[in-house]
Design a protein around this motif. Structure first.
Motif, PDB file in Angstrom:
ATOM      1  N   ASP A  10     -48.816 129.367 -39.384  1.00 29.41           N
ATOM      2  CA  ASP A  10     -48.896 130.805 -39.104  1.00 29.41           C
ATOM      3  C   ASP A  10     -50.318 131.349 -39.236  1.00 29.41           C
ATOM      4  N   GLN A  11     -51.300 130.458 -39.216  1.00 22.86           N
ATOM      5  CA  GLN A  11     -52.733 130.779 -39.291  1.00 22.86           C
ATOM      6  C   GLN A  11     -53.149 131.342 -40.646  1.00 22.86           C
ATOM      7  N   ALA A  12     -52.394 131.008 -41.682  1.00 22.01           N
ATOM      8  CA  ALA A  12     -52.776 131.363 -43.047  1.00 22.01           C
ATOM      9  C   ALA A  12     -53.550 130.189 -43.634  1.00 22.01           C
ATOM     10  N   LEU A  13     -54.514 130.484 -44.472  1.00 22.37           N
ATOM     11  CA  LEU A  13     -55.229 129.444 -45.206  1.00 22.37           C
ATOM     12  C   LEU A  13     -54.575 129.335 -46.567  1.00 22.37           C
ATOM     13  N   CYS A  14     -54.133 128.125 -46.908  1.00 17.23           N
ATOM     14  CA  CYS A  14     -53.392 127.910 -48.148  1.00 17.23           C
ATOM     15  C   CYS A  14     -54.125 126.929 -49.052  1.00 17.23           C
ATOM     16  N   TRP A  15     -53.990 127.169 -50.329  1.00 17.04           N
ATOM     17  CA  TRP A  15     -54.530 126.294 -51.365  1.00 17.04           C
ATOM     18  C   TRP A  15     -53.366 125.951 -52.284  1.00 17.04           C
TER      19      TRP A  15
END
Length: 65
Positions: free
Chosen positions: A48-53
């Motif tokens: 969903d074009q989120a940047l996740c860590w």
């Protein structure tokens, strides 16, 4: 999201919790949360074009580099 130094130090404020990130500039990112203990996390782009860590995600304009 607040960016103190682009690509080096930023944090997400989620309610009363501050999730603080630091990058060494070579790909290693650490996350310090409520416990105060920093742990290594892996950045990944989600579908969903989120940047996740490691399960902590941010979406939108991310001034990280």
């Amino acid at each position: 999201m607040t960016v103190e130094r682009i690509g080096e130090h930023w944090w997400l404020q989620v309610g009363k919790e501050r999730l603080e990130f630091r990058s060494d500039g070579r790909g290693a990112v650490s996350l310090r949360g409520r416990s105060g203990i920093a742990r290594s996390v892996q950045p990944v782009w989600a579908a969903d074009q989120a940047l996740c860590w490691d399960g902590v995600c941010a979406r939108g304009e991310l001034p990280l580099d």
